[in-house]
Design a protein around this motif. Sequence first.
Motif, PDB file in Angstrom:
ATOM      1  N   MET A   1      -8.865 -76.365 -15.954  1.00  0.00           N
ATOM      2  CA  MET A   1      -7.635 -75.602 -16.016  1.00  0.00           C
ATOM      3  C   MET A   1      -7.830 -74.465 -17.016  1.00  0.00           C
ATOM      4  O   MET A   1      -8.824 -74.419 -17.732  1.00  0.00           O
ATOM      5  CB  MET A   1      -6.465 -76.494 -16.476  1.00  0.00           C
ATOM      6  N   ASP A   2      -6.874 -73.565 -17.078  1.00  0.00           N
ATOM      7  CA  ASP A   2      -6.905 -72.522 -18.104  1.00  0.00           C
ATOM      8  C   ASP A   2      -6.306 -73.112 -19.377  1.00  0.00           C
ATOM      9  O   ASP A   2      -5.109 -73.399 -19.447  1.00  0.00           O
ATOM     10  CB  ASP A   2      -6.116 -71.295 -17.655  1.00  0.00           C
ATOM     11  N   VAL A   3      -7.164 -73.305 -20.388  1.00  0.00           N
ATOM     12  CA  VAL A   3      -6.768 -74.037 -21.591  1.00  0.00           C
ATOM     13  C   VAL A   3      -7.158 -73.252 -22.838  1.00  0.00           C
ATOM     14  O   VAL A   3      -8.269 -72.725 -22.928  1.00  0.00           O
ATOM     15  CB  VAL A   3      -7.443 -75.428 -21.638  1.00  0.00           C
ATOM     16  N   ASP A   4      -6.240 -73.202 -23.797  1.00  0.00           N
ATOM     17  CA  ASP A   4      -6.535 -72.677 -25.129  1.00  0.00           C
ATOM     18  C   ASP A   4      -6.221 -73.816 -26.104  1.00  0.00           C
ATOM     19  O   ASP A   4      -5.064 -74.135 -26.348  1.00  0.00           O
ATOM     20  CB  ASP A   4      -5.684 -71.447 -25.438  1.00  0.00           C
ATOM     21  N   MET A   5      -7.259 -74.459 -26.623  1.00  0.00           N
ATOM     22  CA  MET A   5      -7.145 -75.661 -27.450  1.00  0.00           C
ATOM     23  C   MET A   5      -7.426 -75.302 -28.901  1.00  0.00           C
ATOM     24  O   MET A   5      -8.501 -74.777 -29.216  1.00  0.00           O
ATOM     25  CB  MET A   5      -8.161 -76.709 -26.981  1.00  0.00           C
ATOM     26  N   ARG A   6      -6.483 -75.586 -29.803  1.00  0.00           N
ATOM     27  CA  ARG A   6      -6.656 -75.206 -31.197  1.00  0.00           C
ATOM     28  C   ARG A   6      -6.254 -76.322 -32.145  1.00  0.00           C
ATOM     29  O   ARG A   6      -5.316 -77.080 -31.878  1.00  0.00           O
ATOM     30  CB  ARG A   6      -5.821 -73.957 -31.516  1.00  0.00           C
ATOM     31  N   ARG A   7      -6.989 -76.381 -33.248  1.00  0.00           N
ATOM     32  CA  ARG A   7      -6.555 -77.284 -34.315  1.00  0.00           C
ATOM     33  C   ARG A   7      -5.269 -76.724 -34.919  1.00  0.00           C
ATOM     34  O   ARG A   7      -5.147 -75.524 -35.155  1.00  0.00           O
ATOM     35  CB  ARG A   7      -7.640 -77.408 -35.390  1.00  0.00           C
ATOM     36  N   GLN A   8      -4.315 -77.614 -35.165  1.00  0.00           N
ATOM     37  CA  GLN A   8      -3.046 -77.245 -35.789  1.00  0.00           C
ATOM     38  C   GLN A   8      -2.775 -78.229 -36.920  1.00  0.00           C
ATOM     39  O   GLN A   8      -2.257 -79.316 -36.696  1.00  0.00           O
ATOM     40  CB  GLN A   8      -1.915 -77.285 -34.761  1.00  0.00           C
ATOM     41  N   GLY A   9      -3.168 -77.840 -38.136  1.00  0.00           N
ATOM     42  CA  GLY A   9      -3.055 -78.764 -39.261  1.00  0.00           C
ATOM     43  C   GLY A   9      -3.924 -79.978 -39.022  1.00  0.00           C
ATOM     44  O   GLY A   9      -5.127 -79.870 -38.788  1.00  0.00           O
ATOM     45  N   GLU A  10      -3.309 -81.158 -39.030  1.00  0.00           N
ATOM     46  CA  GLU A  10      -4.033 -82.389 -38.736  1.00  0.00           C
ATOM     47  C   GLU A  10      -3.842 -82.813 -37.281  1.00  0.00           C
ATOM     48  O   GLU A  10      -4.117 -83.967 -36.923  1.00  0.00           O
ATOM     49  CB  GLU A  10      -3.564 -83.506 -39.672  1.00  0.00           C
ATOM     50  N   GLY A  11      -3.376 -81.885 -36.459  1.00  0.00           N
ATOM     51  CA  GLY A  11      -3.178 -82.173 -35.043  1.00  0.00           C
ATOM     52  C   GLY A  11      -3.847 -81.149 -34.162  1.00  0.00           C
ATOM     53  O   GLY A  11      -4.697 -80.363 -34.601  1.00  0.00           O
ATOM     54  N   VAL A  12      -3.453 -81.153 -32.891  1.00  0.00           N
ATOM     55  CA  VAL A  12      -4.010 -80.247 -31.892  1.00  0.00           C
ATOM     56  C   VAL A  12      -2.864 -79.631 -31.089  1.00  0.00           C
ATOM     57  O   VAL A  12      -1.891 -80.329 -30.761  1.00  0.00           O
ATOM     58  CB  VAL A  12      -4.978 -80.989 -30.935  1.00  0.00           C
ATOM     59  N   ARG A  13      -2.998 -78.358 -30.782  1.00  0.00           N
ATOM     60  CA  ARG A  13      -2.042 -77.667 -29.921  1.00  0.00           C
ATOM     61  C   ARG A  13      -2.825 -76.970 -28.818  1.00  0.00           C
ATOM     62  O   ARG A  13      -3.750 -76.208 -29.100  1.00  0.00           O
ATOM     63  CB  ARG A  13      -1.222 -76.645 -30.700  1.00  0.00           C
ATOM     64  N   ALA A  14      -2.474 -77.237 -27.572  1.00  0.00           N
ATOM     65  CA  ALA A  14      -3.189 -76.645 -26.441  1.00  0.00           C
ATOM     66  C   ALA A  14      -2.197 -75.968 -25.502  1.00  0.00           C
ATOM     67  O   ALA A  14      -1.207 -76.582 -25.084  1.00  0.00           O
ATOM     68  CB  ALA A  14      -3.970 -77.714 -25.686  1.00  0.00           C
ATOM     69  N   SER A  15      -2.459 -74.719 -25.195  1.00  0.00           N
ATOM     70  CA  SER A  15      -1.697 -74.015 -24.168  1.00  0.00           C
ATOM     71  C   SER A  15      -2.460 -74.160 -22.853  1.00  0.00           C
ATOM     72  O   SER A  15      -3.640 -73.825 -22.774  1.00  0.00           O
ATOM     73  CB  SER A  15      -1.543 -72.531 -24.528  1.00  0.00           C
ATOM     74  N   VAL A  16      -1.782 -74.682 -21.831  1.00  0.00           N
ATOM     75  CA  VAL A  16      -2.440 -75.027 -20.569  1.00  0.00           C
ATOM     76  C   VAL A  16      -1.651 -74.430 -19.404  1.00  0.00           C
ATOM     77  O   VAL A  16      -0.425 -74.525 -19.371  1.00  0.00           O
ATOM     78  CB  VAL A  16      -2.535 -76.556 -20.391  1.00  0.00           C
ATOM     79  N   THR A  17      -2.381 -73.833 -18.465  1.00  0.00           N
ATOM     80  CA  THR A  17      -1.759 -73.356 -17.233  1.00  0.00           C
ATOM     81  C   THR A  17      -2.451 -74.031 -16.053  1.00  0.00           C
ATOM     82  O   THR A  17      -3.664 -73.915 -15.892  1.00  0.00           O
ATOM     83  CB  THR A  17      -1.870 -71.827 -17.093  1.00  0.00           C
TER      84      THR A  17
ATOM     85  N   ALA B   1       5.998 -73.485 -22.588  1.00  0.00           N
ATOM     86  CA  ALA B   1       5.573 -72.646 -23.705  1.00  0.00           C
ATOM     87  C   ALA B   1       6.742 -71.925 -24.371  1.00  0.00           C
ATOM     88  O   ALA B   1       6.693 -71.644 -25.573  1.00  0.00           O
ATOM     89  CB  ALA B   1       4.536 -71.633 -23.224  1.00  0.00           C
ATOM     90  N   ASP B   2       7.791 -71.619 -23.604  1.00  0.00           N
ATOM     91  CA  ASP B   2       8.931 -70.898 -24.172  1.00  0.00           C
ATOM     92  C   ASP B   2      10.056 -71.819 -24.634  1.00  0.00           C
ATOM     93  O   ASP B   2      11.136 -71.355 -24.987  1.00  0.00           O
ATOM     94  CB  ASP B   2       9.476 -69.887 -23.163  1.00  0.00           C
ATOM     95  N   ALA B   3       9.816 -73.127 -24.659  1.00  0.00           N
ATOM     96  CA  ALA B   3      10.848 -74.074 -25.066  1.00  0.00           C
ATOM     97  C   ALA B   3      10.917 -74.167 -26.583  1.00  0.00           C
ATOM     98  O   ALA B   3       9.924 -73.949 -27.293  1.00  0.00           O
ATOM     99  CB  ALA B   3      10.578 -75.453 -24.471  1.00  0.00           C
TER     100      ALA B   3
END
Length: 240
Positions: A118-134, A212-214
């Motif tokens: 999929m189209d994924v942008d996976m990033r570390r966010q502090g001690e977690g992970v945030r991924a934007s996925v389409t 993503a816009d929520a």
Amino acid sequence: MNSGAAASESPQAAWAGGSADVHLIYPDPQFSERSQAAGALRRLANAFVRYRTDEATLAEIAAWAHETAARLESASDPVPRPADYFARRYSDPRPPDGAEVMAFSDRAFSGPANPTAMDVDMRRQGEGVRASVTFGAAFESAPGRAHGGAVCAVTDDVLGYLMVCLGIAAYTARLEIDYRGGVPIDEPVVFEAHEAHREGRKCHVALTVRPADAAADAPPLIEASGLFVIVTAEQLASDS
């Protein structure tokens, strides 16, 4: 992708539009070129599912695909996954906060150099992970919704990258998903994951998915929890 990036930049930096915020565990000397080719194939796959064409074009696509696959298969030996994938969790530095995180450029489900991802942008966010996925049309099940199995696969992958960001090696032991709403196709959604608590070698995790816009406190489309069993550095050393 920025094909005009300076020649002195790393493949990772060139792919990221001149930015060096990509934490790629296993460098790929053809990162940009393979990612661009895989992106074109993903576009083709989504277009193939979404649109219809004539028999001659279908035959042309089939012939091209078989010929190209044969060229790839004869060009080199298969490339195995490195055996030190887990061991490096305890020797490599953790990804910097905010960095895009990748293990392999062609990792299943999320690697930009994997045409079936999929189209994924996976990033570390502090001690977690945030991924934007389409999710594209290739993953559509009910009208306008991504297939639940595809959502589950990305959920497991995001949680796997959480282990990378935590700096531990661990296997998925249990994964529970509550599908509270349909995950749309062709629109970005955000996966956010964090460690809930730890009991010895048991790492309990939690994940949510929202449009993503929520708003951050909006009801999630997906809620998931899981258990990962940690493999320690000592265990890895004794197995080698």
